[in-house]
Write an enzyme that holds these catalytic residues in place. Structure first.
Site, short mmCIF file in Angstrom:
data_model
loop_
_atom_site.label_atom_id
_atom_site.label_comp_id
_atom_site.label_asym_id
_atom_site.label_seq_id
_atom_site.Cartn_x
_atom_site.Cartn_y
_atom_site.Cartn_z
N THR A 118 2.07 9.17 -7.18
CA THR A 118 2.24 10.37 -8.03
C THR A 118 2.15 11.62 -7.16
OG1 THR A 118 1.34 9.22 -9.94
CG2 THR A 118 1.29 11.62 -10.01
N GLN A 129 7.97 0.34 -7.25
CA GLN A 129 8.05 -1.05 -7.69
C GLN A 129 8.98 -1.90 -6.81
OE1 GLN A 129 6.09 -2.40 -9.87
NE2 GLN A 129 5.25 -0.65 -10.99
N SER A 137 3.34 3.35 -3.21
CA SER A 137 1.93 3.31 -3.58
C SER A 137 1.27 2.06 -3.03
CB SER A 137 1.85 3.31 -5.12
OG SER A 137 0.52 3.28 -5.52
N HIS A 192 -1.58 0.52 -4.20
CA HIS A 192 -2.22 -0.43 -5.12
C HIS A 192 -1.25 -1.37 -5.82
CE1 HIS A 192 -1.70 1.47 -9.22
NE2 HIS A 192 -1.44 2.53 -8.48
N CYS A 242 0.35 3.78 -17.21
CA CYS A 242 -0.01 5.21 -17.17
C CYS A 242 0.01 5.84 -18.55
CB CYS A 242 0.94 5.97 -16.28
SG CYS A 242 0.94 5.30 -14.64
N1 PLP Z 1 6.30 5.18 -10.07
C1 PLP Z 1 6.32 3.95 -10.59
C2 PLP Z 1 7.63 3.28 -10.80
C3 PLP Z 1 5.12 3.31 -10.94
O1 PLP Z 1 5.17 2.08 -11.47
C4 PLP Z 1 3.90 3.99 -10.71
C5 PLP Z 1 2.64 3.36 -11.13
O2 PLP Z 1 2.57 2.73 -12.17
C6 PLP Z 1 3.94 5.26 -10.14
C7 PLP Z 1 5.14 5.83 -9.83
C8 PLP Z 1 2.68 6.02 -9.85
O3 PLP Z 1 1.97 5.39 -8.80
P1 PLP Z 1 0.47 5.79 -8.47
O4 PLP Z 1 -0.38 5.04 -9.42
O5 PLP Z 1 0.27 5.37 -7.06
O6 PLP Z 1 0.36 7.27 -8.63
#
Ligand code: PLP
Length: 376
Positions: free
Chosen positions: A70, A178, A198, A200, A322
């Site tokens: 994010t 993803q 990301s 995690h 989220c």
């Molecule tokens: N973009 C996608 C496609 C995601 O699946 C996610 C997390 O669910 C994010 C962005 C955000 O990632 P982060 O949790 O590292 O901020």
């Protein structure tokens, strides 16, 4: 518990956790310090950066560590828009972006940027539809590579190539969260400028991400401080998480083909199991990544099925983690009805999942279908 929610987050790999522990208890120097401990920490920082850049086949200095995807996306989209606003004000994106992108774009719309959101056609995205929307006034394209709710894969290579052909000044940002370590993007061949990833989602502790920023690309920075991370993301680097991220990226990237075969097997098995169940509607087509399967169970709200399955020992998701229980609207934007989105559950695999676990999961869903009172 049987965990089928790997698109939300993943279990940390033991070697990644070990690497983090070592950076916390032994090699705990600050990479900016000039003494031996600092130099050792800097070596870990550099080698981890290399392991991430390997996945994208890019230069090491094109990887900027952040706290999460994010943050990477905020840096990329807001930074690109602000640096380019004198040359144009149009931004092209899709209707199926993750909140990280969608909310940055909404913010820019409120600031006066013109936003064009492209919808899918027959459940698919075609490069031409994105490219037809750009003109001389377009400064940025931001597209998701693999959608987090149904696994839809967007043709980012074609989008980037055709867009740059039409207008070489456009910056292209990809949300590769993803797809990272699952469907590679060779930055040597694909003219993407910025990409968010990301930790995690690939077996690293939460709180670490990265931004690919092509050498020569200029964006306006919005954080100020030290000189770390190319001056784009100042602040002492989170070395334990960075070390874990590097190790997890290496392991996942090395095993990528084997893992994809495993996911394909799991998806095939799952589809076979639900084929004759007329009350289950599949929301992930053959064009979707094999590790995310979205389906709607007629008459049963996602949250009700999710908690029923939880009682039986299974973790699945009702959509994007989220948005908690609030629906993101992505499935409706894919062309499905509101009801179908309300009934949707997402099953997302890790390499630890087995066909046997899928059998048990489907049996649990079927018993839910028998016992839960349905509302159509
Ligand atoms: N973009 C996608 C496609 C995601 O699946 C996610 C997390 O669910 C994010 C962005 C955000 O990632 P982060 O949790 O590292 O901020």
């Amino acid at each position: 518990m049987y965990y089928f929610d790997n698109a939300s987050t993943t279990k940390v790999l033991k070697p990644a956790a070990d690497a983090a522990l070592k950076c916390m208890t032994e090699n705990y120097g600050n990479p900016s310090s000039l003494h031996k401990m600092g130099v050792k920490a800097e070596e870990v920082l550099n080698s981890s950066r290399k392991l991430i850049s390997n996945v994208f086949n890019c230069k090491d200095e094109e990887i900027i560590f952040t706290s999460c995807a994010t943050e990477s996306t905020n840096i990329a989209i807001l930074g690109a828009a602000n640096s380019k606003k004198r040359t144009g004000n149009k931004i092209v994106t899709t209707t199926i972006e993750h909140a990280a992108t969608a909310q940055c774009i909404n913010h820019l719309e409120n600031k006066g940027f013109e936003i064009i959101k492209i919808s899918p056609k027959n459940g698919k995205y075609y490069a031409e539809d994105i490219v037809n929307a750009i003109d001389d006034n377009t400064i940025l394209i931001s597209v998701i590579h693999v959608n987090n709710e149904n696994g839809l894969i967007l043709p980012i290579e074609e989008i980037a190539k055709q867009a740059k052909n039409k207008n070489p000044n456009i910056l292209i940002h990809v949300d590769a969260v993803q797809s990272f370590c699952k469907i590679p993007i060779n930055m040597n061949k694909v003219p993407v400028d910025l990409a968010s990833v990301s930790g995690h989602k690939i077996n690293t502790p939460k709180g670490i991400g990265a931004l690919f920023m092509r050498k020569g690309v200029k964006i306006q920075r919005h954080s100020f401080g030290g000189l770390q991370e190319n001056n784009i993301r100042p602040g002492t680097e989170a070395l334990p998480s960075i070390a874990a991220f590097g190790v997890a990226a290496k392991i996942n990237f090395e095993n990528m083909n084997k893992s994809i075969e495993h996911y394909k097997l799991l998806k095939k098995h799952l589809l076979k199991r639900i084929k004759n169940n007329s009350e289950i509607l599949l929301n992930s087509s053959d064009d979707c990544a094999p590790y995310i399967v979205n389906m709607s169970i007629k008459g049963i709200r996602s949250e009700i099925m999710l908690h029923f399955l939880e009682e039986k020992g299974f973790c699945v998701s009702s959509g994007s983690a989220c948005s908690k229980s609030k629906k993101s609207g992505v499935l409706q934007n894919m062309g499905y009805s509101k009801k179908r989105e309300d009934w949707a559950i997402r099953i997302s695999f890790s390499t630890e999942n087995t066909t046997n676990q899928i059998d048990m999961l489907i049996e649990a869903i079927e018993s839910g279908q028998k016992s839960i009172i349905k509302t159509y």
